[in-house]
Design a protein around this motif. Structure first.
Motif, mmCIF file in Angstrom:
data_model
loop_
_atom_site.group_PDB
_atom_site.id
_atom_site.type_symbol
_atom_site.label_atom_id
_atom_site.label_comp_id
_atom_site.label_asym_id
_atom_site.label_seq_id
_atom_site.Cartn_x
_atom_site.Cartn_y
_atom_site.Cartn_z
ATOM 1 N N GLU A 63 0.828 -1.205 0.000
ATOM 2 C CA GLU A 63 0.000 0.000 0.000
ATOM 3 C C GLU A 63 0.868 1.264 0.000
ATOM 4 O O GLU A 63 1.912 1.313 0.660
ATOM 5 C CB GLU A 63 -0.939 0.010 1.204
ATOM 6 N N SER A 101 -10.709 3.760 0.825
ATOM 7 C CA SER A 101 -11.983 3.137 0.457
ATOM 8 C C SER A 101 -11.846 1.623 0.373
ATOM 9 O O SER A 101 -12.729 0.875 0.832
ATOM 10 C CB SER A 101 -12.476 3.700 -0.878
ATOM 11 N N LYS A 102 -10.717 1.180 -0.183
ATOM 12 C CA LYS A 102 -10.494 -0.257 -0.327
ATOM 13 C C LYS A 102 -10.210 -0.915 1.022
ATOM 14 O O LYS A 102 -10.803 -1.949 1.360
ATOM 15 C CB LYS A 102 -9.323 -0.487 -1.291
ATOM 16 N N ASN A 126 -13.273 -0.530 3.393
ATOM 17 C CA ASN A 126 -14.545 -0.937 2.784
ATOM 18 C C ASN A 126 -15.575 0.198 2.833
ATOM 19 O O ASN A 126 -16.724 0.011 3.255
ATOM 20 C CB ASN A 126 -15.099 -2.190 3.479
ATOM 21 N N LYS A 156 -8.702 6.443 -2.623
ATOM 22 C CA LYS A 156 -8.807 5.117 -3.225
ATOM 23 C C LYS A 156 -8.301 4.036 -2.274
ATOM 24 O O LYS A 156 -8.952 2.988 -2.086
ATOM 25 C CB LYS A 156 -8.020 5.091 -4.533
ATOM 26 N N GLU A 157 -7.141 4.277 -1.656
ATOM 27 C CA GLU A 157 -6.569 3.298 -0.730
ATOM 28 C C GLU A 157 -7.479 3.097 0.487
ATOM 29 O O GLU A 157 -7.753 1.956 0.892
ATOM 30 C CB GLU A 157 -5.179 3.757 -0.265
#
Length: 467
Positions: free
Chosen positions: A345, A395-396, A399, A392-393
């Motif tokens: 990450e 959110s992933k 969740n 983006k990171e």
């Protein structure tokens, strides 16, 4: 006596505060090159009352350094503005690391250190046997990662210490000195051969002798922090409240605070210090409350050795992204999570701000990016690109399907000093140069005696006392 402080961060402001305690000091001048005070303590107060912190947001009350800061807060009349977070609060016990795409809670209780919890391959209590079986390596300093890996195990070094250092100073534990956060443990190894032996020795000694209680521990605010078992604390309206209150207090007491001042250089004349700026200032003593890399050029004409030593302390750049969501979007509570350096990450970690200090029906997060990995994580990206990367990171990992309602991205260049192997020796040598040459200078701030706010305030206090 006239005392001048170069730098208007928390070190400079507290140096001025403590200088006023000395009746021999008749005039105090604080010079800051930027348009604002506080350094990296920076609270953004949005028009609807939502707070974003660009730098530190909480302070630990533990130890003499923590008590010293609480004493300062009491002197400033800020006790009613304190927002304590007790042990047992989710943000004090739920600290997470991200490994293989999953969040894992770090052990936080005595019972948990005896359990086999991922990402660790064995119970943390087994580290005692590793320590007992590992021979002492005599050395004045080594990297924090090497020391912990050798004495306590690779797992602890990789999944506890490595991300912790990333969270504290955005640094690489394979380069940072063991004295950064494990000075006592290293001392125990050097003195007794094993950490376990040293800790046991000191525990037994403590049963037969009671150390004197420092006067500061008798203050009501310190007693309260101990009685209520504060883990950390913050301030109403953000940590910049401390800076603003200090500024107001100093001005009320006659301290001259000047912002936007460009100091071209400093020189010695008849035992005094002359600061070259729009209107030259002559003082008897000068506190250099600047980051060491910014202080170095000022002393080059006075001592090339001192300048070189200050230049040798490295710094890192950090990008900070504050993210706000409408409603409660997290499925768990905690302080946040950190990412070990062996994970893919492109962030250092994330702080759950609104878990520690709720801000109504919203979720506020802060993502840290870069540090010792700034080139790989940020490089030439624009603030918008870094912001998109962070969202983006997050959110992933967390969740989160919702879209942020507000984001704020800041690039903080050369913001954190790195206490690499040999740091303590370099700082000692720098101060020895000042003492041996009897220079009317003192060094103060987070470049020297610890990166935290408590460390910085004590550094400033000691600098004034020494002078």
């Amino acid at each position: 006596m006239t005392l001048c402080v170069l730098g208007g961060g928390i070190a400079g402001l507290t140096a001025a505060h403590y200088a006023l305690h000395n009746p021999a000091v008749k005039r105090v001048v604080v010079l800051e090159s930027s348009s604002r005070l506080g350094g990296w303590i920076n609270t953004t107060r949005n028009s609807d009352g939502v707070l974003f912190e660009k730098g530190p947001r909480t302070i630990r009350p533990v130890g003499p350094q923590g008590a010293n800061t609480l004493e300062l807060v009491e002197e400033l009349g800020l006790t009613d503005s304190i927002r304590p977070v007790p042990y047992g609060h989710p943000s004090s016990i739920n600290r997470l690391v991200l490994v293989d795409g999953k969040l894992h809670k770090l052990p936080s209780t005595l019972r948990s250190v005896f359990k086999n919890l991922p990402p660790f391959s064995r119970p943390l209590a087994m580290a005692v046997f590793k320590d007992l079986l590992s021979p002492r390596v005599k050395c004045e300093d080594t990297s924090l990662y090497e020391f912990v890996s050798r004495r306590l195990g690779e797992d602890i070094a990789q999944y506890a210490i490595d991300p912790m250092v990333r969270g504290i100073c955005a640094g690489n534990s394979k380069e940072v000195s063991v004295h950064f956060i494990a000075k006592y443990l290293h001392q125990m190894e050097q003195e007794t051969g094993r950490i376990t032996f040293g800790v046991a020795r000191d525990y037994i000694k403590g049963q037969f002798s009671k150390p004197d209680v420092p006067i500061v521990e008798r203050l009501d605010i310190v007693k309260r922090a101990r009685a209520e078992k504060w883990s950390v604390w913050g301030l109403e309206n953000g940590l910049e409240t401390l800076v603003e209150t200090l500024q107001k207090s100093l001005i009320n007491k006659g301290v001259e605070i000047k912002t936007g001042v460009s100091v071209e250089g400093i020189a010695l004349s008849s035992g005094k210090v002359v600061l070259s700026c729009e209107t030259d200032i002559t003082c008897d003593k000068l506190v250099l409350a600047l980051p060491s890399n910014k202080a170095a050029p000022f002393v080059e004409g006075i001592s090339g050795v001192l300048s070189s030593l200050l230049h040798s302390i490295p710094f890192v750049d950090v990008a900070v992204v504050n993210i706000e969501y409408k409603g409660k979007v997290l499925d768990h509570q905690g302080f946040g999570f950190l990412v070990p350096s062996n994970q893919p990450e492109s962030i250092l970690g994330c702080i759950y701000d609104s878990c520690t200090f709720p801000q109504g029906n919203r979720t506020v997060l802060t993502v840290m990016i870069g540090g010792a990995w700034y080139k790989e994580m940020v490089g030439s990206k624009s603030p918008a690109e870094v912001q998109n990367q962070a969202v983006k990171e997050i959110s992933k990992i967390l969740n989160i399907s919702a879209t942020p309602v507000r984001c704020d991205t800041s690039f903080l260049p050369q913001c954190i000093a790195q206490y690499t192997v040999g740091h303590r020796g370099r700082v000692e040598q720098a101060r020895r140069v000042i003492a041996e040459r009897q220079l009317p200078l003192a060094l103060a701030g987070s470049s020297y005696d610890g990166p935290g706010i408590n460390d910085t305030i004590v550094s400033a206090r000691n600098a004034v006392i020494v002078m």
